[in-house]
Enzyme design. Structure first.
Site, mmCIF file in Angstrom:
data_model
loop_
_atom_site.group_PDB
_atom_site.id
_atom_site.type_symbol
_atom_site.label_atom_id
_atom_site.label_comp_id
_atom_site.label_asym_id
_atom_site.label_seq_id
_atom_site.Cartn_x
_atom_site.Cartn_y
_atom_site.Cartn_z
ATOM 1 N N GLN A 39 25.425 48.124 109.022
ATOM 2 C CA GLN A 39 26.323 48.262 107.926
ATOM 3 C C GLN A 39 27.845 48.290 108.653
ATOM 4 O O GLN A 39 27.753 48.619 109.693
ATOM 5 C CB GLN A 39 25.991 49.356 107.390
ATOM 6 C CG GLN A 39 25.680 50.669 108.041
ATOM 7 C CD GLN A 39 24.778 51.657 107.600
ATOM 8 O OE1 GLN A 39 24.503 51.732 106.192
ATOM 9 N NE2 GLN A 39 24.378 52.709 108.205
ATOM 10 N N HIS A 70 25.887 67.700 98.708
ATOM 11 C CA HIS A 70 24.710 68.151 99.342
ATOM 12 C C HIS A 70 24.094 69.580 98.988
ATOM 13 O O HIS A 70 22.919 69.415 99.356
ATOM 14 C CB HIS A 70 25.329 68.440 100.960
ATOM 15 C CG HIS A 70 25.620 67.084 101.562
ATOM 16 N ND1 HIS A 70 26.985 66.856 101.960
ATOM 17 C CD2 HIS A 70 24.904 66.019 101.948
ATOM 18 C CE1 HIS A 70 27.184 65.633 102.433
ATOM 19 N NE2 HIS A 70 25.700 64.980 102.342
ATOM 20 N N GLU A 94 25.424 62.021 108.184
ATOM 21 C CA GLU A 94 26.567 63.065 108.507
ATOM 22 C C GLU A 94 26.013 64.291 109.078
ATOM 23 O O GLU A 94 26.656 64.977 109.676
ATOM 24 C CB GLU A 94 27.219 63.280 107.071
ATOM 25 C CG GLU A 94 27.761 62.319 106.453
ATOM 26 C CD GLU A 94 26.730 62.047 105.207
ATOM 27 O OE1 GLU A 94 25.342 62.290 105.376
ATOM 28 O OE2 GLU A 94 27.333 61.642 104.036
ATOM 29 N N ASP A 114 17.165 58.518 110.484
ATOM 30 C CA ASP A 114 18.166 57.778 110.178
ATOM 31 C C ASP A 114 17.972 56.237 110.830
ATOM 32 O O ASP A 114 17.943 56.622 112.215
ATOM 33 C CB ASP A 114 19.476 58.427 109.990
ATOM 34 C CG ASP A 114 20.578 57.642 109.569
ATOM 35 O OD1 ASP A 114 21.204 58.287 108.379
ATOM 36 O OD2 ASP A 114 20.952 56.520 109.618
ATOM 37 N N ASP A 146 13.684 53.135 110.656
ATOM 38 C CA ASP A 146 14.017 52.769 109.504
ATOM 39 C C ASP A 146 12.882 53.934 108.787
ATOM 40 O O ASP A 146 11.618 54.003 109.175
ATOM 41 C CB ASP A 146 13.189 51.338 109.350
ATOM 42 C CG ASP A 146 12.968 51.277 107.679
ATOM 43 O OD1 ASP A 146 13.753 51.352 106.930
ATOM 44 O OD2 ASP A 146 12.173 50.509 107.429
ATOM 45 N N GLY A 147 13.469 54.668 107.593
ATOM 46 C CA GLY A 147 12.799 55.665 107.068
ATOM 47 C C GLY A 147 11.587 55.180 106.492
ATOM 48 O O GLY A 147 10.258 55.765 106.422
ATOM 49 N N ASP A 164 18.388 61.127 101.408
ATOM 50 C CA ASP A 164 19.828 60.927 101.230
ATOM 51 C C ASP A 164 20.221 59.562 101.928
ATOM 52 O O ASP A 164 20.717 59.465 102.997
ATOM 53 C CB ASP A 164 20.129 62.129 102.111
ATOM 54 C CG ASP A 164 21.807 62.310 102.067
ATOM 55 O OD1 ASP A 164 22.171 61.758 101.175
ATOM 56 O OD2 ASP A 164 22.429 62.912 102.764
ATOM 57 N N PRO A 173 20.412 48.313 104.168
ATOM 58 C CA PRO A 173 19.357 48.825 104.767
ATOM 59 C C PRO A 173 18.435 49.664 103.854
ATOM 60 O O PRO A 173 17.315 50.097 104.381
ATOM 61 C CB PRO A 173 19.894 49.546 105.823
ATOM 62 C CG PRO A 173 21.255 49.766 105.482
ATOM 63 C CD PRO A 173 21.902 48.894 104.365
#
Ligand code: SAM
Length: 309
Positions: A39, A70, A94, A114, A146-147, A164, A173
């Site tokens: 990205q 959050h 983050e 992530d 990759d989740g 998230d 993605p």
């Protein structure tokens, strides 16, 4: 405010909400800008609301109001679960989602997956207020990958799974992490009374996408509850959906939520509390009508939902 202030020249960030609706913010400085394998990424300082993380042209979070997003993502699901010990986060680069999870005294183990280590590196360097040391907490295990692949290959089980992820953009993605097949794989990785929660895009600019995510989770989980909060930097109310095997968030009274917050969460929250729990799960009639619209079908791998819809 003078006439010079209102017609200021400068550098502007333009973010689309739909192909026909944009919002614009003045940029004081660009701290980082680059392209990763997955990205485009930028950290900017806005003139009025401070530093922000932007991925593929979409604001992910700002220091000004990230606590609203959050706290709303993490705490309703965590508080609904009677004793969340093992937690999985997919996305959340983050580190602010991990920060909020780690405030729960019941939590003994958090795995965060992530896809993009650049987001984590850049956030640690330019936005350390987001993670506030969460990446150094011994309870946190960070996985870069990759989740969806992680979920399909994992044999572990969790009490709470928090999604998230970036919005489901075509060619991005994350759009295959909003489908029936994915939520079914997630359900198999939950303990018997497990709960999942996902961010679910804007309930104003992308109401049908939000409703599709709700319909998709409702196709897999016996309990599916949608809620939303106003996030000023997104210029919109923002949706979330909880999928649960046993515990229903809307049965909790404000008093019970406050008592669980007091006994289970370290430090003071700034947004979420018992009264707010009730407010955020109370959706207006026009949104409930779309959630009930029978023409909205669950998203599948062959027919995913994209933003905006
Ligand atoms: N608050 C956000 C929003 O409004 O969209 C989401 C924030 S968080 C920064 C999104 C994270 O999802 C990013 O760090 C991105 O790298 C991660 N991500 C995207 N697709 C992913 C995937 N397939 N697996 C794991 N992480 C993913």
């Amino acid at each position: 405010m003078s006439i010079e202030d209102v017609s200021k020249e400068g550098t502007w960030f333009i973010e689309y909400n739909t192909p026909f609706s944009y919002h614009v913010r003045g940029i004081k400085r660009v701290l980082y800008s680059g392209v990763t394998k997955y990205q485009r990424i930028a950290v900017v300082e806005f003139e009025d609301i401070g530093r922000a993380l932007i991925l593929d042209g979409k604001t992910q979070s700002t220091l000004y109001d990230e606590f609203i997003y959050h706290e709303s993502l993490v705490h309703p699901a965590m508080i609904t679960h009677p004793n969340p010990r093992k937690v999985l986060i997919l996305g959340g680069g983050e580190g602010a989602t991990a920060r909020e999870v780690l405030r729960h005294k019941t939590v003994s183990e958090v795995t965060m997956v992530d896809i993009d280590d650049e987001v984590i590196k850049v956030s640690k360097e330019y936005l350390p207020e987001m993670s506030q040391g969460a990446f150094d907490d011994p309870r946190l295990k960070l996985v870069i990958g990759d989740g969806r692949k992680f979920i399909e290959e994992s044999r572990d089980k969790y009490d709470v799974i928090i999604l998230d992820l970036t919005d489901p953009l075509e060619g991005g993605p994350s759009y295959l992490l909003y489908t029936v097949e994915f939520y079914t794989a997630i359900k198999n990785r939950l303990n018997d009374d497990g709960i999942i929660v996902t961010q679910a895009t804007s309930t104003f600019y992308a109401l049908r996408t939000f409703a599709t995510i709700h319909r998709t989770i409702a196709a897999v989980f016996p309990i599916a509850r949608a809620y939303h909060v106003y996030v000023p930097s997104f210029d919109s109310t923002w949706g979330f959906v909880i999928g649960s095997l046993t515990h229903d968030p809307i049965t909790l009274t404000p008093e019970e939520v406050d008592s669980r917050i007091r006994s289970r969460i370290n430090g003071e929250l700034r947004f979420y509390e018992g009264a707010m729990h009730r407010v955020i799960f109370t959706l207006p009639r026009h949104i409930r009508a779309v959630l009930e619209d029978k023409t909205i079908k669950p998203a599948t791998d062959n027919n995913p939902t994209f933003l905006p819809a």
